[in-house]
Design a protein around this motif. Structure first.
Motif, short mmCIF file in Angstrom:
data_model
loop_
_atom_site.label_atom_id
_atom_site.label_comp_id
_atom_site.label_asym_id
_atom_site.label_seq_id
_atom_site.Cartn_x
_atom_site.Cartn_y
_atom_site.Cartn_z
N ARG A 151 7.00 -1.15 -4.13
CA ARG A 151 7.00 -1.19 -2.66
C ARG A 151 5.91 -2.12 -2.14
O ARG A 151 6.15 -2.92 -1.22
CB ARG A 151 6.81 0.22 -2.12
CG ARG A 151 6.76 0.30 -0.60
CD ARG A 151 6.60 1.74 -0.17
NE ARG A 151 6.41 1.86 1.26
CZ ARG A 151 7.39 1.84 2.15
NH1 ARG A 151 8.62 1.70 1.74
NH2 ARG A 151 7.14 1.96 3.44
N ASP A 152 4.70 -2.04 -2.71
CA ASP A 152 3.61 -2.92 -2.28
C ASP A 152 3.93 -4.38 -2.58
O ASP A 152 3.65 -5.27 -1.78
CB ASP A 152 2.30 -2.52 -2.97
CG ASP A 152 1.74 -1.21 -2.43
OD1 ASP A 152 2.15 -0.81 -1.32
OD2 ASP A 152 0.94 -0.58 -3.14
N ASP A 202 10.43 5.32 6.46
CA ASP A 202 10.77 5.58 5.07
C ASP A 202 10.16 6.86 4.52
O ASP A 202 10.48 7.26 3.39
CB ASP A 202 10.31 4.41 4.18
CG ASP A 202 11.19 3.19 4.38
OD1 ASP A 202 12.28 3.35 4.94
OD2 ASP A 202 10.77 2.08 3.99
N LEU A 203 9.28 7.51 5.27
CA LEU A 203 8.60 8.70 4.74
C LEU A 203 9.59 9.80 4.36
O LEU A 203 9.37 10.55 3.42
CB LEU A 203 7.61 9.25 5.77
CG LEU A 203 6.38 8.40 6.06
CD1 LEU A 203 5.46 9.11 7.03
CD2 LEU A 203 5.63 8.04 4.77
N ARG A 240 6.40 -5.59 -0.09
CA ARG A 240 5.77 -5.77 1.22
C ARG A 240 5.04 -7.10 1.30
O ARG A 240 5.13 -7.82 2.30
CB ARG A 240 4.78 -4.64 1.48
CG ARG A 240 5.36 -3.41 2.15
CD ARG A 240 4.25 -2.47 2.53
NE ARG A 240 4.73 -1.38 3.38
CZ ARG A 240 3.95 -0.48 3.93
NH1 ARG A 240 2.65 -0.53 3.73
NH2 ARG A 240 4.45 0.48 4.69
N GLY A 271 7.53 1.61 7.32
CA GLY A 271 6.83 2.58 6.49
C GLY A 271 6.93 3.98 7.06
O GLY A 271 7.13 4.96 6.33
N ASP A 314 6.14 -3.81 8.78
CA ASP A 314 5.80 -2.96 7.63
C ASP A 314 5.36 -1.57 8.08
O ASP A 314 5.72 -0.57 7.45
CB ASP A 314 4.69 -3.63 6.80
CG ASP A 314 5.17 -4.88 6.10
OD1 ASP A 314 6.40 -5.05 5.96
OD2 ASP A 314 4.32 -5.70 5.71
N ARG A 315 4.59 -1.50 9.16
CA ARG A 315 4.13 -0.19 9.64
C ARG A 315 5.30 0.64 10.15
O ARG A 315 5.42 1.83 9.84
CB ARG A 315 3.10 -0.37 10.75
CG ARG A 315 1.78 -1.00 10.30
CD ARG A 315 0.74 -0.95 11.40
NE ARG A 315 -0.45 -1.70 11.03
CZ ARG A 315 -0.74 -2.92 11.47
NH1 ARG A 315 0.08 -3.51 12.31
NH2 ARG A 315 -1.83 -3.53 11.08
N GLU A 350 0.78 4.42 3.50
CA GLU A 350 2.14 3.94 3.41
C GLU A 350 2.64 3.40 4.75
O GLU A 350 3.61 2.67 4.80
CB GLU A 350 3.07 5.07 2.94
CG GLU A 350 2.83 5.51 1.51
CD GLU A 350 2.98 4.35 0.54
OE1 GLU A 350 4.07 3.75 0.51
OE2 GLU A 350 2.00 4.04 -0.16
N ILE A 351 1.95 3.77 5.83
CA ILE A 351 2.33 3.31 7.16
C ILE A 351 1.46 2.15 7.60
O ILE A 351 1.96 1.09 8.00
CB ILE A 351 2.24 4.46 8.18
CG1 ILE A 351 3.12 5.63 7.76
CG2 ILE A 351 2.61 3.97 9.58
CD1 ILE A 351 2.98 6.85 8.64
N ARG A 388 11.10 9.10 0.80
CA ARG A 388 10.19 8.92 -0.33
C ARG A 388 9.52 10.25 -0.66
O ARG A 388 9.31 11.10 0.21
CB ARG A 388 9.14 7.86 0.00
CG ARG A 388 9.77 6.55 0.48
CD ARG A 388 8.76 5.45 0.56
NE ARG A 388 8.26 5.13 -0.76
CZ ARG A 388 7.03 4.63 -0.97
NH1 ARG A 388 6.21 4.46 0.04
NH2 ARG A 388 6.64 4.35 -2.20
#
Length: 434
Positions: free
Chosen positions: A373-374, A204-205, A377, A201, A197-198, A338-339, A208
Motif C-alpha cells: 500500500r505504501d 479504505d479503513l 501510494r 485512506g 491519499d488521505r 493510514e489516513i 482493511r
C-alpha cells in the motif's frame, strides 16, 4: 390551403403540438436533472431546509420506477406530437406533408425537447432537480401501474437471457462513487495527491484489517518481568515507546502493558517514601504498575478497531491469531497513519526516507518489509495487496518459494529482483515497471 389557414381546428392542433413539445422538454430535462444531481449536495440542501431537495431525494430513492415513469411520459408525448404533426401537415400540404412533418418534428424535438432542456439540466442539476421533483412526485403514482407492468416484462425478458436484477441494489456503492470521484478529481488536477491519499485512506479503513498494518511481534520491544527493577527502569527510559508489554518466562505470556508515566509515578512514590534512597527501587513491582493487556483478533477491520480505541479510551492493543498466539501490536497512531501518512515525533527512530531512490538502470530499491500500500501510494502503481501485505510477501506468494539473492521474477507488469536475503526474509528488492 388558404381555406385551412384560419381553421380553428388547425390552430388547436398546432397548439396541442406546442404543448406536447413543452411536456417532452419537461420530461427530458427532469430525467437528466434527477439522474445527474448529486445526492450528497441534495442532502446538504435538504438539511438546510430546501423542500425541493428533500422531494428530489425521495423520488430518486427508487431509480428504476423514476426512470420508467419519465420515459413513459416522454415517449407518450413525443409519439402523440408526431402523430398530430403528421395529421396537420397532411391536411395542409397533402401527401408530401408526411415527409415534411418528419423533418420538422425531428428538428423541434431534437433542439427544444432534448438538447436544450438536457443541457440546462446537466448544467444546473441540483437546482433543476429541486424544481421538478414536486411535480414528478405527483406523476410517478399516476404512471405506476403501467411502469410496474413494464418492469415485470423487462425482468422476465432479462431472466430468459440469464440476467438477474436486484431492485434494491445500486449500480455503484456510495463508497465506490466517492472513491471514483476522488480519483477522477486527482487525474484532472482538481485534487492533490496528498489529499487523495488521505481521503482514500479513510474510505479504505472498512476493507482493511488489523493484521495488514500491525507491528510484527519480531519488532515488538518487551519487558521481562523477571529483570531487576533498575534494569527495567533503564530500559523504559531508553525506549522510544511510552507503552511496553510485560511478559514473564515466555514472550507469549503477556501479563500486562506498562506506561512509562505510570512507572515513573511509582518510582517517585518509592523514592519519596524511602527518603530518596535509590535502594528503595528494589521494591518496585512492575506487574503492580502494568495495566491489563488488551487483545484483539487479527481479522478486526481497522474502522472497528479505531472505534474500540476511542470507546475504551486506550491507544494500544496486542494482536492475536485464531489460536490465541501473539502476532503483533497495533496502536491508534498506526491507524491514523493510514489516513494522514507517517507521524513522527522527537523520540521516533529516524528511518530511511520513504521517497524511493532509482538506480541508473531505472530500478527502485526498496526494503522487503515495505507495505504494498505504501509503495502504491508513493509511486501511483497498482500492485495487488489481496494476498500479501508487504512487497517481500508478494514476491514469495507469486514465486511460491523463498527466493535466493539474485533471482529475478516478472509478474503484474513489474520486474522484481531479490538483492538481499537474511535467513528466510527478503530484506532488499529492486523493482522496475516492464
Amino acid at each position: 390551403m388558404n381555406e385551412t389557414v384560419f381553421d380553428t381546428g388547425l390552430w388547436l392542433t398546432a397548439g396541442a403540438i406546442l404543448g406536447l413539445l413543452v411536456l417532452s422538454a419537461f420530461f427530458s430535462g427532469s430525467e437528466t436533472a434527477l439522474t445527474a444531481a448529486s445526492r450528497g449536495k441534495l442532502r446538504a440542501q435538504a438539511d438546510r431546509g430546501s423542500k425541493g431537495a428533500e422531494r428530489a431525494l425521495e423520488v430518486t430513492d427508487d431509480s428504476e420506477k423514476l426512470i420508467g415513469a419519465l420515459l413513459l411520459g416522454n415517449n407518450v408525448v413525443n409519439i402523440l406530437s408526431a402523430a398530430l404533426a403528421t395529421a396537420l401537415m397532411t391536411r395542409v400540404f397533402g401527401e408530401s406533408g408526411v415527409a415534411l412533418a418528419t423533418l420538422v418534428m425531428t428538428a423541434l424535438v431534437l433542439i427544444f425537447a432534448e438538447v436544450l432542456p438536457k443541457t440546462y439540466a446537466i448544467t444546473n442539476a441540483e437546482l433543476a432537480a429541486s424544481r421538478v421533483a414536486p411535480v414528478i412526485r405527483l406523476i410517478i403514482p399516476v404512471f405506476s401501474p403501467v411502469v410496474n407492468l413494464v418492469r415485470r416484462l423487462v425482468r422476465g425478458i432479462l431472466y430468459l437471457f440469464g440476467v438477474r436484477t436486484d431492485p434494491d441494489s445500486k449500480f455503484l456503492a456510495l463508497r465506490e462513487e466517492i472513491a471514483g470521484a476522488i480519483a477522477l478529481g486527482h487525474s484532472e488536477g482538481a485534487v492533490q495527491k496528498e489529499d487523495r491519499d488521505r481521503l482514500l485512506g479513510a474510505l479504505d479503513l472498512h476493507d482493511r484489517t488489523v493484521d495488514e498494518i500491525m507491528r510484527h511481534r519480531r519488532e515488538i520491544e518487551m519487558i521481562d518481568a523477571a529483570k531487576a527493577p533498575n534494569d527495567i527502569l533503564s530500559q523504559v527510559l531508553a525506549s522510544p515507546h511510552t507503552r511496553l508489554p510485560v511478559y514473564l518466562g515466555d514472550d507469549e505470556n503477556i501479563l500486562g502493558v506498562v506506561h512509562s508515566k505510570d512507572l515513573l509515578r511509582e518510582v517517585e512514590k518509592l523514592l519519596r517514601s524511602g527518603s530518596g534512597r535509590i535502594a528503595k527501587l528494589d521494591e518496585l513491582d512492575i506487574l503492580k504498575v502494568a495495566m491489563k493487556p488488551y487483545f484483539v483478533p487479527e481479522t478486526t477491520p481497522l474502522d472497528d478497531q479505531m472505534r474500540q480505541f476511542l470507546k475504551r479510551r486506550t491507544h494500544f492493543a496486542l494482536v492475536v491469531d485464531e489460536y490465541g498466539a501473539l502476532r503483533g501490536l497495533i496502536t491508534l497512531e498506526d491507524i491514523l497513519e493510514e489516513i494522514v501518512g507517517e507521524i513522527r515525533d522527537e523520540f521516533d527512530i529516524v528511518e530511511k526516507d520513504q521517497s524511493l531512490a532509482r538506480t541508473e538502470a531505472g530500478d527502485y530499491v526498496i526494503e522487503g518489509a515495505m507495505t504494498i500500500r505504501d509503495l502504491n501510494r508513493i509511486t501511483d502503481w497498482g500492485l495487488p495487496d489481496d494476498e500479501a501485505n508487504t512487497v517481500a510477501g508478494l514476491v514469495i506468494h507469486e514465486a511460491q518459494l523463498i527466493p535466493s539473492e539474485g533471482q529475478v521474477f516478472s509478474f503484474h507488469g513489474f520486474r522484481f529482483e531479490v538483492v538481499q536475503r537474511k535467513e528466510n526474509r527478503i530484506t532488499t528488492l529492486k523493482i522496475r515497471p516492464l
